[in-house]
Design a protein around this motif. Structure first.
Motif, PDB file in Angstrom:
ATOM      1  N   VAL A  63       0.843  -1.209   0.000  1.00 52.27           N
ATOM      2  CA  VAL A  63       0.000   0.000   0.000  1.00 52.27           C
ATOM      3  C   VAL A  63       0.878   1.260   0.000  1.00 52.27           C
ATOM      4  O   VAL A  63       0.644   2.210  -0.758  1.00 52.27           O
ATOM      5  N   ILE A  64       1.898   1.256   0.851  1.00 50.65           N
ATOM      6  CA  ILE A  64       2.791   2.426   0.937  1.00 50.65           C
ATOM      7  C   ILE A  64       3.611   2.583  -0.342  1.00 50.65           C
ATOM      8  O   ILE A  64       3.747   3.689  -0.887  1.00 50.65           O
ATOM      9  N   VAL A 118       4.120   7.858   3.192  1.00 53.68           N
ATOM     10  CA  VAL A 118       3.895   7.204   4.489  1.00 53.68           C
ATOM     11  C   VAL A 118       2.839   7.973   5.288  1.00 53.68           C
ATOM     12  O   VAL A 118       1.960   7.372   5.922  1.00 53.68           O
ATOM     13  N   SER A 119       2.905   9.310   5.253  1.00 53.49           N
ATOM     14  CA  SER A 119       1.933  10.133   5.989  1.00 53.49           C
ATOM     15  C   SER A 119       0.523   9.918   5.458  1.00 53.49           C
ATOM     16  O   SER A 119      -0.446   9.907   6.222  1.00 53.49           O
ATOM     17  N   GLN A 120       0.407   9.752   4.141  1.00 52.72           N
ATOM     18  CA  GLN A 120      -0.906   9.537   3.531  1.00 52.72           C
ATOM     19  C   GLN A 120      -1.469   8.151   3.866  1.00 52.72           C
ATOM     20  O   GLN A 120      -2.680   7.955   3.859  1.00 52.72           O
ATOM     21  N   SER A 121      -0.591   7.188   4.141  1.00 52.44           N
ATOM     22  CA  SER A 121      -1.040   5.802   4.361  1.00 52.44           C
ATOM     23  C   SER A 121      -1.056   5.385   5.820  1.00 52.44           C
ATOM     24  O   SER A 121      -1.610   4.323   6.151  1.00 52.44           O
ATOM     25  N   VAL A 122      -0.432   6.167   6.693  1.00 47.72           N
ATOM     26  CA  VAL A 122      -0.211   5.695   8.056  1.00 47.72           C
ATOM     27  C   VAL A 122      -1.507   5.438   8.818  1.00 47.72           C
ATOM     28  O   VAL A 122      -1.608   4.470   9.593  1.00 47.72           O
ATOM     29  N   SER A 123      -2.524   6.276   8.591  1.00 50.63           N
ATOM     30  CA  SER A 123      -3.780   6.057   9.320  1.00 50.63           C
ATOM     31  C   SER A 123      -4.409   4.728   8.927  1.00 50.63           C
ATOM     32  O   SER A 123      -4.951   4.001   9.773  1.00 50.63           O
ATOM     33  N   ARG A 124      -4.292   4.365   7.642  1.00 54.98           N
ATOM     34  CA  ARG A 124      -4.873   3.096   7.183  1.00 54.98           C
ATOM     35  C   ARG A 124      -4.121   1.899   7.773  1.00 54.98           C
ATOM     36  O   ARG A 124      -4.723   0.967   8.298  1.00 54.98           O
ATOM     37  N   THR A 125      -2.781   1.952   7.692  1.00 59.60           N
ATOM     38  CA  THR A 125      -2.005   0.804   8.170  1.00 59.60           C
ATOM     39  C   THR A 125      -2.121   0.635   9.689  1.00 59.60           C
ATOM     40  O   THR A 125      -2.230  -0.489  10.188  1.00 59.60           O
ATOM     41  N   VAL A 178      -4.672  -2.000  14.480  1.00 57.16           N
ATOM     42  CA  VAL A 178      -5.368  -1.865  15.768  1.00 57.16           C
ATOM     43  C   VAL A 178      -6.660  -2.680  15.786  1.00 57.16           C
ATOM     44  O   VAL A 178      -6.951  -3.379  16.760  1.00 57.16           O
ATOM     45  N   THR A 179      -7.422  -2.617  14.707  1.00 62.56           N
ATOM     46  CA  THR A 179      -8.683  -3.382  14.670  1.00 62.56           C
ATOM     47  C   THR A 179      -8.405  -4.890  14.717  1.00 62.56           C
ATOM     48  O   THR A 179      -9.136  -5.642  15.350  1.00 62.56           O
ATOM     49  N   THR A 180      -7.333  -5.316  14.043  1.00 62.44           N
ATOM     50  CA  THR A 180      -6.979  -6.742  14.101  1.00 62.44           C
ATOM     51  C   THR A 180      -6.537  -7.127  15.508  1.00 62.44           C
ATOM     52  O   THR A 180      -6.886  -8.207  16.012  1.00 62.44           O
ATOM     53  N   LEU A 181      -5.770  -6.234  16.151  1.00 61.42           N
ATOM     54  CA  LEU A 181      -5.336  -6.502  17.526  1.00 61.42           C
ATOM     55  C   LEU A 181      -6.535  -6.636  18.468  1.00 61.42           C
ATOM     56  O   LEU A 181      -6.573  -7.530  19.320  1.00 61.42           O
ATOM     57  N   VAL A 182      -7.500  -5.745  18.295  1.00 58.68           N
ATOM     58  CA  VAL A 182      -8.701  -5.791  19.145  1.00 58.68           C
ATOM     59  C   VAL A 182      -9.441  -7.111  18.946  1.00 58.68           C
ATOM     60  O   VAL A 182      -9.983  -7.698  19.888  1.00 58.68           O
ATOM     61  N   ALA A 183      -9.443  -7.587  17.704  1.00 58.69           N
ATOM     62  CA  ALA A 183     -10.167  -8.834  17.405  1.00 58.69           C
ATOM     63  C   ALA A 183      -9.492 -10.054  18.028  1.00 58.69           C
ATOM     64  O   ALA A 183     -10.170 -10.993  18.471  1.00 58.69           O
ATOM     65  N   ILE A 184      -8.153 -10.061  18.050  1.00 63.40           N
ATOM     66  CA  ILE A 184      -7.467 -11.267  18.545  1.00 63.40           C
ATOM     67  C   ILE A 184      -7.086 -11.173  20.015  1.00 63.40           C
ATOM     68  O   ILE A 184      -6.674 -12.171  20.607  1.00 63.40           O
ATOM     69  N   LEU A 185      -7.224  -9.970  20.602  1.00 62.86           N
ATOM     70  CA  LEU A 185      -6.859  -9.813  22.014  1.00 62.86           C
ATOM     71  C   LEU A 185      -7.629 -10.780  22.934  1.00 62.86           C
ATOM     72  O   LEU A 185      -7.027 -11.401  23.828  1.00 62.86           O
ATOM     73  N   PRO A 186      -8.957 -10.934  22.757  1.00 62.64           N
ATOM     74  CA  PRO A 186      -9.672 -11.890  23.620  1.00 62.64           C
ATOM     75  C   PRO A 186      -9.137 -13.312  23.509  1.00 62.64           C
ATOM     76  O   PRO A 186      -9.109 -14.047  24.501  1.00 62.64           O
TER      77      PRO A 186
END
Length: 401
Positions: A301-302, A326-333, A338-346
């Motif tokens: 993506v970057i 990188v600045s244009q893509s950083v929010s996406r990456t 973070v969303t994947t981390l939240v999903a696998i944290l439990p």
């Protein structure tokens, strides 16, 4: 989008210095601990998950039919097969709350004799393991109940010390009284002989029947070696295919940069696994391959954005284009990580066994992959492109001369 570009190229030395320091820490840890905490997949031998649980009931059968006792949850079922058919009797914990109540109910069945060893134990804590469903005979069948003992990992190590090459880990909280035991392979040993050795050693220390085998796996030396070589081959092939793919889609500098970033991700995951003494098993290989794909996606993506910005503004320097991309893509990456981390944290907190191990490995891989995609791969692209440009310039000058 950020108001100011992230100075990725300006920070490139710091980013790589941090990566190198962490990798060196992993190498030192490996040396201190003498290698990875290999699972039974890669270290031939016997692996058993055991639970220390007291015997609450002993059941015998004096009839001439087939009587089978099974445990499902907190319920006990007795199945008697004879010429006249099959009769099944269920004993639920609600109706028979204690071991003493259960012993009385079982003894009421013809030819069954049940003795309460500890009548105060709760039927809801019945524990099923290896050997169940059990065919009853005149030899007492022992029923274990989840206890609240104080057995420590040191106790288990002491119990198995006579077997030699033994590793013990606690599974879950201390209250579970559950342990993972791994015994290294011995000459001429078989699964049955090794299981018997472990059983006798535990019985000698904790008392006959007070240990329940929840799971038992045996890996022979030949299979273990084959699995290790196949795993290494899978990673090498994956990396080679990625190199070819990125080379074709972009160009050589992009391919090498992405490959080095992926290599960093793998080594950093291995560093975390080494420092935390997580088990290195086939589940680890699955997590490594998953992170390779995930991290590559972010890097692509970057790089896509870098190529696009270079084509839109050819007069701007590569460093500025990389910072902008990188600045244009950083929010996406970052948000996708973070969303994947939240999903696998439990899964990492509440699951157990291989699923928990996979989730923990993935969490580290996501962090390292996001870091390498945003800082290491772009800075490596800058270095390689700069070196190529310098080489081409020198070649042109020599040609002109």
């Amino acid at each position: 989008m950020l108001k100011n570009d992230i100075p990725v190229i300006k920070l490139r030395w710091y980013a790589w210095a941090l990566a190198v320091v962490l990798l060196l820490a992993g190498a030192v840890t490996l040396g201190v601990f003498g290698g990875f905490n290999l699972g039974v997949d890669f270290e031939s031998g016997l692996s058993q998950r055991i639970q220390i649980a007291p015997v609450g009931l002993e059941v015998t059968y004096s009839g001439n039919k087939d009587a089978v006792l099974a445990i499902s949850g907190s319920a006990l079922s007795l199945e008697v097969r004879g010429e006249e058919g099959v009769s099944t009797t269920s004993f639920r914990s609600q109706a028979y709350p204690t071991a003493k109540d259960l012993a009385g109910a079982l003894s009421a069945v013809q030819d069954i004799t049940a003795t309460a060893v500890d009548g105060s134990l709760k039927t809801a804590d019945l524990l099923s393991g290896y050997g169940f469903p059990a065919t009853l005979s005149s030899v007492p069948t022992k029923l274990n109940f989840t206890g609240t003992g104080s057995t420590s990992i040191e106790d288990v190590r002491s119990a198995l010390a006579s077997l030699g090459n033994v590793k013990v880990q606690t599974v879950g909280s201390d209250e579970n009284q559950t342990f993972q035991v791994r015994v290294g392979i011995k000459d001429n040993a078989t699964q049955a002989s090794m299981e018997d050795e472990v059983k006798k050693a535990l019985a000698s220390f904790f008392g006959e029947g007070n240990t329940v085998v929840l799971q038992s796996d045996y890996i022979g030396p030949k299979f273990s070696a084959t699995l290790l070589s196949s795993s290494i081959l899978a990673i090498v092939v994956a990396m080679a295919l990625i190199l070819v793919y990125v080379w074709i889609r972009f160009r050589f500098a992009y391919a090498v940069s992405s490959l080095i970033a992926l290599l960093h991700d793998i080594l950093m995951m291995l560093t975390a696994i080494s420092i935390l003494r997580l088990e290195f098993s086939s589940t680890t290989i699955a997590a490594l391959l998953t992170i390779i794909g995930y991290s590559l996606n972010n890097t692509i993506v970057i790089f896509d954005r870098v190529r696009e910005n270079v084509m839109l503004n050819k007069s701007a320097g590569l460093a500025k284009q990389i910072d902008l991309s990188v600045s244009q893509s950083v929010s996406r990456t970052v948000m996708s990580a973070v969303t994947t981390l939240v999903a696998i944290l439990p899964l990492a907190i509440f699951a157990s066994g291989d699923i928990q191990l996979f989730a923990i490995n993935m969490m580290f891989g996501l962090v390292f992959g996001t870091y390498s995609s945003n800082f290491l791969a772009p800075s490596m692209l800058y270095w390689i492109s700069k070196a190529q440009k310098k080489q081409n310039t020198e070649a042109t000058v020599k040609k002109a001369e």
